[in-house]
Design an enzyme around this catalytic site. Sequence first.
Site, PDB file in Angstrom:
ATOM      1  N   CYS A  47       0.883  -1.209   0.020  1.00 23.34           N
ATOM      2  CA  CYS A  47       0.061  -0.013   0.023  1.00 23.34           C
ATOM      3  C   CYS A  47       0.906   1.243   0.010  1.00 23.34           C
ATOM      4  CB  CYS A  47      -0.844  -0.007   1.434  1.00 23.34           C
ATOM      5  SG  CYS A  47      -1.625   1.648   1.279  1.00 23.34           S
ATOM      6  N   CYS A  50       0.323   3.286   3.595  1.00 22.10           N
ATOM      7  CA  CYS A  50       0.621   2.879   4.987  1.00 22.10           C
ATOM      8  C   CYS A  50       1.816   3.428   5.453  1.00 22.10           C
ATOM      9  CB  CYS A  50       0.948   1.226   4.929  1.00 22.10           C
ATOM     10  SG  CYS A  50      -0.643   0.299   4.800  1.00 22.10           S
ATOM     11  N   HIS A 119      -4.242   0.287   7.839  1.00 24.41           N
ATOM     12  CA  HIS A 119      -4.838  -0.132   6.500  1.00 24.41           C
ATOM     13  C   HIS A 119      -6.241  -0.661   6.570  1.00 24.41           C
ATOM     14  CE1 HIS A 119      -3.978  -0.832   2.314  1.00 24.41           C
ATOM     15  NE2 HIS A 119      -4.692  -1.912   2.443  1.00 24.41           N
ATOM     16  N   ASN A 157     -13.169  10.115  -1.189  1.00 23.19           N
ATOM     17  CA  ASN A 157     -13.691   9.347  -2.302  1.00 23.19           C
ATOM     18  C   ASN A 157     -13.476   7.943  -1.745  1.00 23.19           C
ATOM     19  OD1 ASN A 157     -14.938   9.454  -4.714  1.00 23.19           O
ATOM     20  ND2 ASN A 157     -13.235   9.019  -5.806  1.00 23.19           N
ATOM     21  N   GLY A 163     -14.561   4.940  -7.814  1.00 20.52           N
ATOM     22  CA  GLY A 163     -13.084   5.104  -8.466  1.00 20.52           C
ATOM     23  C   GLY A 163     -12.177   5.286  -7.511  1.00 20.52           C
ATOM     24  N   CYS A 164     -12.275   4.738  -6.130  1.00 13.91           N
ATOM     25  CA  CYS A 164     -11.157   5.122  -5.216  1.00 13.91           C
ATOM     26  C   CYS A 164     -10.033   3.987  -5.517  1.00 13.91           C
ATOM     27  CB  CYS A 164     -11.625   4.886  -3.910  1.00 13.91           C
ATOM     28  SG  CYS A 164     -10.397   5.170  -2.578  1.00 13.91           S
ATOM     29  N   SER A 165      -8.621   4.273  -5.605  1.00 15.79           N
ATOM     30  CA  SER A 165      -7.677   3.614  -5.975  1.00 15.79           C
ATOM     31  C   SER A 165      -6.972   2.870  -4.929  1.00 15.79           C
ATOM     32  CB  SER A 165      -6.510   4.296  -6.641  1.00 15.79           C
ATOM     33  OG  SER A 165      -6.173   5.407  -5.731  1.00 15.79           O
ATOM     34  N   HIS A 168      -7.084   1.987   1.845  1.00 13.01           N
ATOM     35  CA  HIS A 168      -6.379   2.542   2.853  1.00 13.01           C
ATOM     36  C   HIS A 168      -7.418   4.006   3.122  1.00 13.01           C
ATOM     37  CE1 HIS A 168      -2.895   3.190   5.822  1.00 13.01           C
ATOM     38  NE2 HIS A 168      -3.566   4.265   5.739  1.00 13.01           N
ATOM     39  N   HIS A 170      -8.388   7.355   3.455  1.00 18.31           N
ATOM     40  CA  HIS A 170      -7.743   8.586   2.922  1.00 18.31           C
ATOM     41  C   HIS A 170      -8.539   9.383   2.329  1.00 18.31           C
ATOM     42  CE1 HIS A 170      -7.713   6.551  -0.812  1.00 18.31           C
ATOM     43  NE2 HIS A 170      -7.455   7.344  -1.501  1.00 18.31           N
ATOM     44  N   GLN A 172      -8.580  13.793   0.185  1.00 14.35           N
ATOM     45  CA  GLN A 172      -7.783  14.467  -0.565  1.00 14.35           C
ATOM     46  C   GLN A 172      -8.481  15.943  -0.370  1.00 14.35           C
ATOM     47  OE1 GLN A 172      -7.203  13.645  -4.713  1.00 14.35           O
ATOM     48  NE2 GLN A 172      -8.051  11.677  -4.685  1.00 14.35           N
ATOM     49  N   HIS A 302     -21.488  17.483   2.318  1.00 16.38           N
ATOM     50  CA  HIS A 302     -22.322  16.491   1.540  1.00 16.38           C
ATOM     51  C   HIS A 302     -21.752  15.245   1.416  1.00 16.38           C
ATOM     52  CE1 HIS A 302     -24.379  19.813  -0.612  1.00 16.38           C
ATOM     53  NE2 HIS A 302     -23.187  20.547  -0.654  1.00 16.38           N
ATOM     54  N   LYS A 315     -26.911   3.132  -7.994  1.00 20.22           N
ATOM     55  CA  LYS A 315     -27.683   4.045  -8.605  1.00 20.22           C
ATOM     56  C   LYS A 315     -26.883   4.603  -9.932  1.00 20.22           C
ATOM     57  CE  LYS A 315     -30.320   8.265  -9.278  1.00 20.22           C
ATOM     58  NZ  LYS A 315     -31.284   7.912  -9.980  1.00 20.22           N
TER      59      LYS A 315
HETATM   60  P1  H2U Z   1      -8.064   8.142  -4.701  1.00 18.54           P
HETATM   61  O1  H2U Z   1      -7.945   6.715  -4.099  1.00 18.54           O
HETATM   62  O2  H2U Z   1      -9.367   8.946  -4.418  1.00 18.54           O
HETATM   63  O3  H2U Z   1      -7.857   7.900  -6.012  1.00 18.54           O
HETATM   64  O4  H2U Z   1      -6.799   8.998  -4.025  1.00 18.54           O
HETATM   65  C1  H2U Z   1      -5.611   8.688  -4.014  1.00 18.54           C
HETATM   66  C2  H2U Z   1      -4.591   9.756  -4.522  1.00 18.54           C
HETATM   67  O5  H2U Z   1      -3.311   9.240  -4.232  1.00 18.54           O
HETATM   68  C3  H2U Z   1      -4.610   9.932  -5.956  1.00 18.54           C
HETATM   69  O6  H2U Z   1      -5.086  11.302  -6.193  1.00 18.54           O
HETATM   70  C4  H2U Z   1      -2.349   9.906  -5.354  1.00 18.54           C
HETATM   71  C5  H2U Z   1      -3.158   9.755  -6.380  1.00 18.54           C
HETATM   72  O7  H2U Z   1      -2.572  10.799  -7.528  1.00 18.54           O
HETATM   73  N1  H2U Z   1      -1.235   9.193  -5.042  1.00 18.54           N
HETATM   74  C6  H2U Z   1       0.090   9.484  -4.678  1.00 18.54           C
HETATM   75  O8  H2U Z   1      -0.035  10.917  -4.528  1.00 18.54           O
HETATM   76  N2  H2U Z   1       1.203   9.038  -4.558  1.00 18.54           N
HETATM   77  C7  H2U Z   1       1.202   7.545  -4.816  1.00 18.54           C
HETATM   78  O9  H2U Z   1       2.133   7.128  -4.730  1.00 18.54           O
HETATM   79  C8  H2U Z   1       0.145   6.978  -5.369  1.00 18.54           C
HETATM   80  C9  H2U Z   1      -1.081   7.689  -5.450  1.00 18.54           C
HETATM   81 ZN    ZN Z   2      -2.478   1.261   3.525  1.00 16.26          ZN
END
Ligand code: H2U
Ligand code: ZN
Length: 354
Positions: A47, A50, A119, A157, A163-165, A168, A170, A172, A302, A315
């Site tokens: 991750c 982490c 995490h 998000n 679409g959260c990547s 963990h 977090h 923004q 919101h 939805k």
């Molecule tokens: P999301 O999970 O909402 O996509 O947000 C994660 C953000 O973390 C994403 O905007 C950033 C991505 O650009 N990121 C970093 O800044 N450094 C990293 O090593 C991976 C992801």
């Molecule tokens: Zn993590």
Amino acid sequence: MTAEPPHRRLNSLTGNWVLVSPHRTQRPWQGKQELTAPPRPQHDSDCYLCPGNTRAGGQINPAYTDTFVFDNDYSAILEETDGPSDAEAKSSPDAGLSSLFRREPVQGTCRVICFSPRHDLTLPQMSTNAIRCVIDLWVEQTEQLGQKYKWVQIFENKGAVMGCSNPHPHGQIWASNQMPDIPTSEDEQQLEYMRNTNNVMLVDYISQEIGCEERVVVESEHWVVVVPYWATWPFETLLVPRRHVQRLPDVTDAERNDLASIVKRLLTRYDNLFETSFPYSMGWHGAPFVDGDTSHWQLHAHFFPPLLRSATIKKFMVGYEMLGEPQRDLTPEQAARRLRDLSDIHYLELECNR
Ligand code: H2U
Ligand code: ZN
């Protein structure tokens, strides 16, 4: 019982309409099977959020113990742009065409906030003390970035469906010298309301919601959560302080503690609704950092969750909604009742004690 007839409701904050079709909730539906996510480790060596791990750009995260903030390695808005200056842009090939080809520069910064070193947790599983640390960070960042930028957008998000990547916990922050569209509409609507009534729109709105209770989900000494009258997403909510507060840094110590507990109660109900880690996009809107009077603004958060019927049925904003206007079947009143009737104890905590 006959359902209410189809009607439209005005979103007083944005000025947009939503179509409400309560009779459609009676239509048959063959729901999918629920999916349960596999448990996550407390620390995942793969991750990038982490503690102690290396991020994509090669930087190493410190061994943080509560929250951690860093500049997004892939910022959508940049502090300094290498692109053409305003004067150069004006003389670029597309600039001379007409007002139909309009552009403007934007400067800003993007940061990532880790809510916890753990995490495996999400906000509703964290203690109120730990959530309070996240609130303090939201406040500090808003204060700091507000000195340089007009608009500071704090958001989270959550969930792969959004679409959260990364699971963990977090959020923004995107801060910019230009006001984005949605807060611009909210600014105009709140200003117009104040000009017409001399009152603050959301202060009036919340006091009327408290009076009728139909759409109230949770209440505390200083905060109220409602499914707004004009909600678009099935279980959308609006979190608002009872008193007039313009921005996050104006929230007092007692209000911050109370906020931590109401956030936990709201998000626990969300998770309990379909016994899943409830996905959503949430974010704070407060007065922009501009010269002049911003007293028409009331701070609010919101929560826009996409789930409709189960952990897997979301939805979609498609068809009529892309071409006409948003539509919902479940009424905001029905959604509020469902959330209100749920327990404040997280379903995973109950499972542990079984
Ligand atoms: P999301 O999970 O909402 O996509 O947000 C994660 C953000 O973390 C994403 O905007 C950033 C991505 O650009 N990121 C970093 O800044 N450094 C990293 O090593 C991976 C992801
Ligand atoms: Zn993590």
